[in-house]
Design an enzyme around this catalytic site. Structure first.
Site, PDB file in Angstrom:
ATOM      1  N   HIS A 173      -8.042   0.499  -1.186  1.00 38.05           N
ATOM      2  CA  HIS A 173      -7.021  -0.525  -0.915  1.00 38.05           C
ATOM      3  C   HIS A 173      -6.050  -0.699  -2.076  1.00 38.05           C
ATOM      4  O   HIS A 173      -5.011  -1.339  -1.925  1.00 38.05           O
ATOM      5  CB  HIS A 173      -7.665  -1.863  -0.523  1.00 38.05           C
ATOM      6  CG  HIS A 173      -8.199  -2.676  -1.669  1.00 38.05           C
ATOM      7  ND1 HIS A 173      -9.539  -2.727  -2.000  1.00 38.05           N
ATOM      8  CD2 HIS A 173      -7.575  -3.494  -2.539  1.00 38.05           C
ATOM      9  CE1 HIS A 173      -9.711  -3.537  -3.022  1.00 38.05           C
ATOM     10  NE2 HIS A 173      -8.532  -4.017  -3.375  1.00 38.05           N
ATOM     11  N   SER A 218      -9.922  -4.927  -8.885  1.00 39.35           N
ATOM     12  CA  SER A 218     -10.286  -3.945  -7.871  1.00 39.35           C
ATOM     13  C   SER A 218     -10.148  -2.527  -8.402  1.00 39.35           C
ATOM     14  O   SER A 218      -9.112  -2.154  -8.964  1.00 39.35           O
ATOM     15  CB  SER A 218      -9.395  -4.101  -6.640  1.00 39.35           C
ATOM     16  OG  SER A 218      -9.664  -5.302  -5.961  1.00 39.35           O
ATOM     17  N   ASP A 233     -13.901   2.159   0.907  1.00 41.34           N
ATOM     18  CA  ASP A 233     -12.900   1.558   0.017  1.00 41.34           C
ATOM     19  C   ASP A 233     -12.868   2.255  -1.340  1.00 41.34           C
ATOM     20  O   ASP A 233     -12.743   1.615  -2.387  1.00 41.34           O
ATOM     21  CB  ASP A 233     -13.132   0.051  -0.168  1.00 41.34           C
ATOM     22  CG  ASP A 233     -11.902  -0.642  -0.753  1.00 41.34           C
ATOM     23  OD1 ASP A 233     -10.783  -0.087  -0.619  1.00 41.34           O
ATOM     24  OD2 ASP A 233     -12.055  -1.723  -1.366  1.00 41.34           O
TER      25      ASP A 233
END
Length: 331
Positions: free
Chosen positions: A74, A181, A104
């Protein structure tokens, strides 16, 4: 005379002046990890198709000295341009090698011929609840930020943006924020045991990372093929400890397996008669001791051919046959 320590009266310090002597074992462990792994963490600035989204910033961890960077799907999915900024301030152009929305995870390679500090991927199956972990990343644009916490739970399932459930997810209370992230979750031994992927907004410190064993499998597939071609049977699974009594009753030697948490309607698993609560012991004769084993064994060569699952159901063993489909990525 006031009853207080002499050190307060004469001005002498109560502890030795050497800074190192002031650091307890916890602090020394964290500092050592940061010094070893911190140089391998990069900030990723991403430009994407304006019709989809303008771009953003995330983190990544260098896993090979020639500039292979592991991060989140992402963060870089759909990127038209990626820039990787190292701890020493170098800005390097990079490209997306492969992208796996179902876990992911994504792999980025630096364009320039470089030799960079890299961090080793550890064995996430060895993690224990309560174990110290350190998150390193660039939350909210603040570079090289370090937070610490413990492994709160193992074997969680988390829904990816593709709509699929990511199995074998680590839950931690190490503080994460937007920008973390793709950064590493690191053990006190200096090994990357997870790739930070999500936090629950509004919750108090519930954060998640994709386990390093899953990341190792995806990394290998992306390097070899540029994508992960995997079989799909339609379950969410979590690691399950087999008690000594249960192992003895079933004649088993393995200490863990995976329990089926849920089954997708119309999936191969449902058609084969698999039930929530069943415990998968083996697939085509290969012992399944954790969700990472299931992910690894359900590779592309299983698509479209009959496989056999050895299952514990209501205390008894049975064998089910099913035909996996190819998992289709949806973004």
């Amino acid at each position: 005379m006031l009853d207080r320590p002499t050190s307060d009266l004469d001005g002498t310090p109560a502890v030795p002046p050497d800074d190192q002597a002031l650091l307890d074992a916890y602090s020394r462990a964290v500092i050592d990890v940061v010094e070893r792994v911190g140089p391998a963490v990069v900030r990723l600035d991403v430009t994407t198709d304006q019709e989809r989204r303008g771009g953003g910033t995330g983190s990544g961890v260098i896993v090979a000295p020639d500039g292979l960077v592991l991060t989140n799907s992402h963060v870089v999915g759909g990127a038209t341009r990626v820039s990787a900024t190292t701890v020493d301030g170098r800005s390097l152009t990079a490209r997306v090698v492969g992208d796996d929305p179902d876990t992911d995870l994504a792999l980025v390679r630096v364009d320039a011929p470089v030799t960079l500090p890299a961090a080793p991927l550890g064995n996430s199956k060895l993690l224990k609840r309560g174990q110290l972990v350190i998150a390193i990343g660039n939350p909210l644009g603040f570079e090289s930020t370090v937070t610490t916490g413990v492994v709160s739970a193992l074997g969680r399932s988390l829904r990816a943006r593709s709509g699929r459930l990511i199995d074998d997810v680590i839950q931690t209370d190490a503080a994460l924020n937007p920008g973390n992230s793709g950064g590493p979750l690191v053990s006190s031994h200096g090994e990357v045991v997870g790739i930070n992927t999500a936090l629950i907004m509004g919750a108090q410190g519930i954060c998640f990372a994709v386990a390093s064993n899953t990341a190792s499998f995806v990394l290998g597939e992306l390097v070899r093929h540029g994508r992960v071609r995997r079989a799909y049977i339609g379950i969410a699974a979590q690691q399950f400890a087999l008690s000594r009594r249960r192992r003895h009753a079933a004649g088993l030697t393995q200490e863990s397996a995976v329990m089926v948490a849920s089954i997708e309607p119309g999936s191969p698993a449902e058609r084969a008669g698999l039930n929530s609560g069943d415990v998968i012991l083996a697939l085509d004769g290969v012992a399944i001791t954790g969700a990472d084993d299931l992910i690894r064994v359900l590779a592309g060569d299983k698509i479209g051919r009959t496989i056999e699952l050895e299952v514990l159901h209501n205390g008894g063993q049975r064998v089910l046959s099913l035909v996996p489909l190819e998992r289709v990525h949806r973004r």
